[in-house]
Design a protein around this motif. Structure first.
Motif, PDB file in Angstrom:
ATOM      1  N   GLU A   1       4.747   2.505  16.945  1.00  0.00           N
ATOM      2  CA  GLU A   1       4.191   1.165  17.135  1.00  0.00           C
ATOM      3  C   GLU A   1       5.112   0.091  16.564  1.00  0.00           C
ATOM      4  O   GLU A   1       5.185  -1.025  17.093  1.00  0.00           O
ATOM      5  N   VAL A   2       5.813   0.426  15.493  1.00  0.00           N
ATOM      6  CA  VAL A   2       6.773  -0.514  14.914  1.00  0.00           C
ATOM      7  C   VAL A   2       7.870  -0.842  15.919  1.00  0.00           C
ATOM      8  O   VAL A   2       8.208  -2.015  16.156  1.00  0.00           O
ATOM      9  N   PHE A   3       8.431   0.186  16.534  1.00  0.00           N
ATOM     10  CA  PHE A   3       9.487  -0.045  17.521  1.00  0.00           C
ATOM     11  C   PHE A   3       8.949  -0.792  18.740  1.00  0.00           C
ATOM     12  O   PHE A   3       9.654  -1.625  19.328  1.00  0.00           O
TER      13      PHE A   3
ATOM     14  N   ASP B   1      -0.203  -9.702  -2.725  1.00  0.00           N
ATOM     15  CA  ASP B   1       0.691  -8.795  -2.007  1.00  0.00           C
ATOM     16  C   ASP B   1      -0.015  -8.378  -0.727  1.00  0.00           C
ATOM     17  O   ASP B   1      -1.132  -7.842  -0.770  1.00  0.00           O
ATOM     18  N   TRP B   2       0.633  -8.628   0.389  1.00  0.00           N
ATOM     19  CA  TRP B   2       0.037  -8.327   1.693  1.00  0.00           C
ATOM     20  C   TRP B   2       0.963  -7.420   2.487  1.00  0.00           C
ATOM     21  O   TRP B   2       2.170  -7.629   2.530  1.00  0.00           O
ATOM     22  N   LEU B   3       0.372  -6.407   3.130  1.00  0.00           N
ATOM     23  CA  LEU B   3       1.104  -5.443   3.947  1.00  0.00           C
ATOM     24  C   LEU B   3       0.650  -5.623   5.399  1.00  0.00           C
ATOM     25  O   LEU B   3      -0.249  -4.922   5.863  1.00  0.00           O
ATOM     26  N   PRO B   4       1.284  -6.532   6.147  1.00  0.00           N
ATOM     27  CA  PRO B   4       0.786  -6.901   7.486  1.00  0.00           C
ATOM     28  C   PRO B   4       0.864  -5.802   8.531  1.00  0.00           C
ATOM     29  O   PRO B   4       0.132  -5.855   9.528  1.00  0.00           O
ATOM     30  N   ILE B   5       1.743  -4.802   8.347  1.00  0.00           N
ATOM     31  CA  ILE B   5       1.839  -3.720   9.339  1.00  0.00           C
ATOM     32  C   ILE B   5       1.435  -2.387   8.720  1.00  0.00           C
ATOM     33  O   ILE B   5       1.878  -1.327   9.151  1.00  0.00           O
TER      34      ILE B   5
ATOM     35  N   ILE C   1       5.536  -2.393   4.122  1.00  0.00           N
ATOM     36  CA  ILE C   1       5.105  -1.056   3.707  1.00  0.00           C
ATOM     37  C   ILE C   1       4.021  -0.554   4.656  1.00  0.00           C
ATOM     38  O   ILE C   1       3.117  -1.293   5.027  1.00  0.00           O
ATOM     39  N   ARG C   2       4.121   0.742   5.021  1.00  0.00           N
ATOM     40  CA  ARG C   2       3.149   1.324   5.946  1.00  0.00           C
ATOM     41  C   ARG C   2       2.524   2.592   5.358  1.00  0.00           C
ATOM     42  O   ARG C   2       3.181   3.361   4.652  1.00  0.00           O
TER      43      ARG C   2
ATOM     44  N   ALA D   1       9.568  -5.811  12.508  1.00  0.00           N
ATOM     45  CA  ALA D   1       8.281  -5.782  13.193  1.00  0.00           C
ATOM     46  C   ALA D   1       7.271  -6.688  12.497  1.00  0.00           C
ATOM     47  O   ALA D   1       6.467  -7.362  13.155  1.00  0.00           O
ATOM     48  N   MET D   2       7.304  -6.719  11.177  1.00  0.00           N
ATOM     49  CA  MET D   2       6.391  -7.577  10.424  1.00  0.00           C
ATOM     50  C   MET D   2       6.626  -9.046  10.766  1.00  0.00           C
ATOM     51  O   MET D   2       5.672  -9.788  11.051  1.00  0.00           O
TER      52      MET D   2
END
Length: 250
Positions: free
Chosen positions: A172-174, A161-165, A129-130, A30-31
């Motif tokens: 929402e990921v699916f 370090d970036w957590l885009p999702i 990472i979420r 998803a990311m």
């Protein structure tokens, strides 16, 4: 289309290179689906840390089938099972040496080398990472400076370090994957998460599925537990062997 945060847009203007860590799991997929159209194509780099026998067969093909970019495979000098045998113990939730030694460190080694080869000085390490995954992860920030990898000497390097999702729910990921015209890795038909076939963080359901589909690997784990005298799991604070934990005998 996903709108980039202003801080990320600023990093693009400064020439940052974005390294997307892809495990073939739903969050990684998803990311990438979210980022593929909004980051400069020549500055989006896909990296996969190969764990060898202990990861689900077919995940590297799944990654390649669902990305537009070359997939850079990195490997640690040691293997997971070799590390466990050498230490005489399995990783734990509080000491996840498997993540640090077999994933993080090889990926960061690649980032340093690739950044240098490009003549660039800003790297953004992107991971799926979420906040919804755990209370500990919910305390993280979506964008931080990686102080361990940032250097300010003769050769300057800044790593973020970036957590885009970070704010996405599992549903929402699916949906993100579906919107990209893709399907998640086949094990999600039954698995709750994708990691090593037998992960210390895995649910009982996932462990049983792994044992059914990978009996030779399962037997290796069971025999290694007996060899080193240390178990992957506990029940009621007491060690319990993998066979007893899953209810599946070799």
């Amino acid at each position: 289309m996903y709108t980039l945060p202003q801080a990320i847009a600023d990093l693009i203007d400064r020439g940052a290179v974005f390294y997307v860590s892809h495990s073939a799991g739903k969050d990684s997929q998803a990311m990438y689906a979210r980022l593929q159209d909004v980051l400069p194509a020549d500055r989006l780099v896909v990296v996969h840390a190969d764990l060898g026998w202990v990861e689900w067969p077919g995940i590297q093909k799944h990654i390649r089938d669902n990305v537009r970019h070359p997939v850079h495979i990195v490997r640690a000098a040691k293997t997971f099972l070799g590390m466990v045998e050498s230490r005489g113990m399995w990783p734990s939730s509080s000491c996840r040496q498997c993540t640090s030694d077999l994933k993080r460190d090889p990926i960061m080694k690649f980032i340093r080398a690739d950044l240098k080869a490009r003549g660039a000085s800003i790297a953004v390490n992107c991971t799926g990472i979420r906040a919804a995954e755990s209370k500990a992860r919910a305390k993280k920030q979506a964008l931080t400076v990686n102080k361990r990898e940032t250097v300010d000497g003769r050769v300057k390097r800044t790593v973020y370090d970036w957590l885009p999702i970070f704010d996405l729910s599992t549903e929402e990921v699916f949906r993100e994957i579906e919107a990209a015209g893709q399907k998640p890795f086949w094990t999600y038909e039954r698995n709750e998460r994708l990691s090593c076939v037998f992960c210390i963080m895995g649910s009982l359901n996932d462990l049983r599925h792994g044992a059914e589909k990978n009996p030779k690997l399962y037997k290796t784990y069971v025999e290694l537990e007996k060899q080193i005298g240390h178990t992957m799991f506990q029940k009621g604070g007491q060690p319990v062997g993998l066979e007893a934990y899953t209810g599946i005998s070799c």
